[in-house]
Every structure is written in structure tokens, then in C-alpha cells.
Design a protein around this motif. Structure first.
Motif, PDB file in Angstrom:
ATOM      1  N   GLN A 163      10.426 -10.139  21.268  1.00 43.98           N
ATOM      2  CA  GLN A 163      10.329 -11.522  20.776  1.00 43.98           C
ATOM      3  C   GLN A 163      11.711 -12.157  20.644  1.00 43.98           C
ATOM      4  N   HIS A 164      12.708 -11.371  20.243  1.00 43.93           N
ATOM      5  CA  HIS A 164      14.076 -11.884  20.119  1.00 43.93           C
ATOM      6  C   HIS A 164      14.653 -12.204  21.499  1.00 43.93           C
ATOM      7  N   VAL A 165      14.365 -11.338  22.453  1.00 39.18           N
ATOM      8  CA  VAL A 165      14.845 -11.564  23.818  1.00 39.18           C
ATOM      9  C   VAL A 165      14.193 -12.813  24.407  1.00 39.18           C
ATOM     10  N   ARG A 166      12.912 -12.996  24.164  1.00 39.98           N
ATOM     11  CA  ARG A 166      12.226 -14.203  24.656  1.00 39.98           C
ATOM     12  C   ARG A 166      12.855 -15.462  24.059  1.00 39.98           C
ATOM     13  N   GLY A 167      13.220 -15.416  22.777  1.00 39.01           N
ATOM     14  CA  GLY A 167      13.890 -16.549  22.141  1.00 39.01           C
ATOM     15  C   GLY A 167      15.242 -16.830  22.782  1.00 39.01           C
ATOM     16  N   PHE A 168      15.978 -15.780  23.076  1.00 41.72           N
ATOM     17  CA  PHE A 168      17.271 -15.924  23.751  1.00 41.72           C
ATOM     18  C   PHE A 168      17.075 -16.550  25.136  1.00 41.72           C
ATOM     19  N   ILE A 169      16.085 -16.089  25.867  1.00 41.71           N
ATOM     20  CA  ILE A 169      15.814 -16.626  27.204  1.00 41.71           C
ATOM     21  C   ILE A 169      15.438 -18.110  27.122  1.00 41.71           C
ATOM     22  N   ARG A 170      14.643 -18.478  26.135  1.00 46.16           N
ATOM     23  CA  ARG A 170      14.284 -19.893  25.962  1.00 46.16           C
ATOM     24  C   ARG A 170      15.539 -20.757  25.760  1.00 46.16           C
ATOM     25  N   LYS A 171      16.460 -20.257  24.920  1.00 39.04           N
ATOM     26  CA  LYS A 171      17.695 -20.999  24.668  1.00 39.04           C
ATOM     27  C   LYS A 171      18.563 -21.082  25.931  1.00 39.04           C
ATOM     28  N   LEU A 172      18.636 -19.973  26.679  1.00 36.00           N
ATOM     29  CA  LEU A 172      19.394 -19.986  27.937  1.00 36.00           C
ATOM     30  C   LEU A 172      18.848 -21.058  28.879  1.00 36.00           C
ATOM     31  N   ARG A 173      17.526 -21.075  29.030  1.00 36.48           N
ATOM     32  CA  ARG A 173      16.888 -22.038  29.945  1.00 36.48           C
ATOM     33  C   ARG A 173      17.086 -23.476  29.478  1.00 36.48           C
ATOM     34  N   LYS A 174      17.073 -23.677  28.176  1.00 35.23           N
ATOM     35  CA  LYS A 174      17.243 -25.024  27.637  1.00 35.23           C
ATOM     36  C   LYS A 174      18.685 -25.513  27.823  1.00 35.23           C
ATOM     37  N   ARG A 175      19.651 -24.645  27.537  1.00 34.83           N
ATOM     38  CA  ARG A 175      21.057 -25.043  27.616  1.00 34.83           C
ATOM     39  C   ARG A 175      21.583 -25.090  29.050  1.00 34.83           C
ATOM     40  N   PHE A 176      21.025 -24.245  29.911  1.00 37.59           N
ATOM     41  CA  PHE A 176      21.495 -24.164  31.296  1.00 37.59           C
ATOM     42  C   PHE A 176      20.299 -24.217  32.243  1.00 37.59           C
ATOM     43  N   PRO A 177      19.634 -25.370  32.300  1.00 37.33           N
ATOM     44  CA  PRO A 177      18.379 -25.474  33.063  1.00 37.33           C
ATOM     45  C   PRO A 177      18.534 -25.270  34.568  1.00 37.33           C
ATOM     46  N   ASN A 178      19.729 -25.383  35.099  1.00 35.52           N
ATOM     47  CA  ASN A 178      19.942 -25.228  36.539  1.00 35.52           C
ATOM     48  C   ASN A 178      20.242 -23.790  36.958  1.00 35.52           C
ATOM     49  N   ILE A 179      20.309 -22.878  35.985  1.00 34.34           N
ATOM     50  CA  ILE A 179      20.589 -21.480  36.302  1.00 34.34           C
ATOM     51  C   ILE A 179      19.315 -20.667  36.062  1.00 34.34           C
TER      52      ILE A 179
ATOM     53  N   ASP B   1      22.535  -7.720  27.843  1.00 34.06           N
ATOM     54  CA  ASP B   1      21.761  -6.744  27.083  1.00 34.06           C
ATOM     55  C   ASP B   1      21.704  -7.320  25.674  1.00 34.06           C
ATOM     56  N   TYR B   2      20.596  -8.008  25.375  1.00 32.30           N
ATOM     57  CA  TYR B   2      20.484  -8.756  24.127  1.00 32.30           C
ATOM     58  C   TYR B   2      20.041  -7.872  22.971  1.00 32.30           C
ATOM     59  N   GLY B   3      20.743  -8.010  21.863  1.00 33.99           N
ATOM     60  CA  GLY B   3      20.356  -7.387  20.608  1.00 33.99           C
ATOM     61  C   GLY B   3      20.632  -8.371  19.485  1.00 33.99           C
ATOM     62  N   THR B   4      19.985  -8.203  18.369  1.00 26.39           N
ATOM     63  CA  THR B   4      20.178  -9.151  17.277  1.00 26.39           C
ATOM     64  C   THR B   4      21.559  -9.029  16.636  1.00 26.39           C
ATOM     65  N   LYS B   5      22.237  -7.882  16.835  1.00 17.50           N
ATOM     66  CA  LYS B   5      23.579  -7.695  16.272  1.00 17.50           C
ATOM     67  C   LYS B   5      24.680  -7.820  17.319  1.00 17.50           C
ATOM     68  N   ARG B   6      24.366  -7.411  18.554  1.00 15.34           N
ATOM     69  CA  ARG B   6      25.363  -7.441  19.626  1.00 15.34           C
ATOM     70  C   ARG B   6      24.700  -7.860  20.932  1.00 15.34           C
ATOM     71  N   LEU B   7      25.503  -8.503  21.767  1.00 14.30           N
ATOM     72  CA  LEU B   7      25.048  -8.964  23.066  1.00 14.30           C
ATOM     73  C   LEU B   7      26.047  -8.468  24.095  1.00 14.30           C
TER      74      LEU B   7
END
Length: 136
Positions: free
Chosen positions: A69-85, A7-13
Motif C-alpha cells: 500500500q505504501h509503494v502504491r502511494g509512492f507510485i501515485r505521487k510519482l505519476r502525479k508529479r512526473f506524468p510524462n515518465i 526500492d521504496y520503504g517507509t524509512k529509506r528509499l
């Protein structure tokens, strides 16, 4: 092999995971978003995650909310760092309200304003929603 939800938020995840058999969703932790990468690196030393589930913030009419938009940025980073998941998005409308109700009904009313607790329970609700949709 676990499924992990956010549950992504700019202050807490808020973070939740399944058990290795993927039967039960459990609240894991709440972190500042910047701390997630070190946390995941350590977590993956002992646990295997096969899918990430991320709550997708939506308006009542189904369109993206301002925080999307913040969640999309988080998802992009997840995909980049962990491309096999693989990353799956799940509608997160009402999860915070359901989490607050869950806290109240469990007798932890005095912790209702603990936003970290609300976020980790919201992540659990997102994960449960994904698991139910997968089994249907």
C-alpha cells in the motif's frame, strides 16, 4: 536518457540509475522518502529519465505484501508529479537477501548492517531485473 529504479520503504528509499546508453545499472543514493521530491527536482536539472522502475513487494505466493500500500502511494505521487515518465513495477522478492549476499561477497561484510547500502543495492538489482526482462 536514463532509467531510474526505486526500492521504496517507509524509512529509506534506495535509488539506482542506468548510464545514458541504458547498459549498466548503478546504485545512486539512499534517501528518506520525504526527501525524494527535492532530490528528483535537482536531478532532472542535469539528467533526463525516461522510465521509473519501482520494486513491487510480494509474498512468496505472489500476492502483495503488507508494505504494498505504501509503494502504491509512492507510485501515485510519482505519476502525479512526473506524468510524462512511465512507471513500471518489478517484483522485488529476494532483492534484500541478494543485496546482502552481494555486500558479503564483495568483502564489505562489516557494512552488511548498513541498511542504506542494502537499499541502494536492492534498487540496482530491481533495475537490472527490469533491464534483463526488457532485453529478453
Amino acid at each position: 536518457m536514463r532509467i531510474m529504479a526505486f526500492d521504496y520503504g517507509t524509512k529509506r528509499l534506495g535509488i539506482a540509475v542506468t548510464d545514458p546508453l541504458q547498459l549498466i545499472a548503478t546504485s545512486l543514493k539512499t534517501l528518506h522518502p520525504d526527501a525524494i521530491w527535492d532530490f528528483l527536482t535537482e536531478y532532472f536539472k542535469t539528467e533526463e529519465v525516461v522510465t521509473f522502475v519501482v520494486g513491487s513487494p510480494r509474498q512468496m505466493d505472489g500476492t502483495e505484501s503488507q508494505s504494498a500500500q505504501h509503494v502504491r502511494g509512492f507510485i501515485r505521487k510519482l505519476r502525479k508529479r512526473f506524468p510524462n515518465i512511465p512507471v513500471v513495477e518489478v517484483d522485488e522478492r529476494f532483492t534484500s537477501k541478494i543485496a546482502q549476499r552481494t555486500i558479503t561477497e564483495s568483502g564489505l561484510k562489516r557494512r552488511l548492517h548498513d541498511k542504506g547500502l542494502v537499499d541502494s543495492i536492492s534498487a540496482t538489482i530491481i533495475l537490472q531485473s527490469y533491464m534483463q526482462s526488457k532485453s529478453s
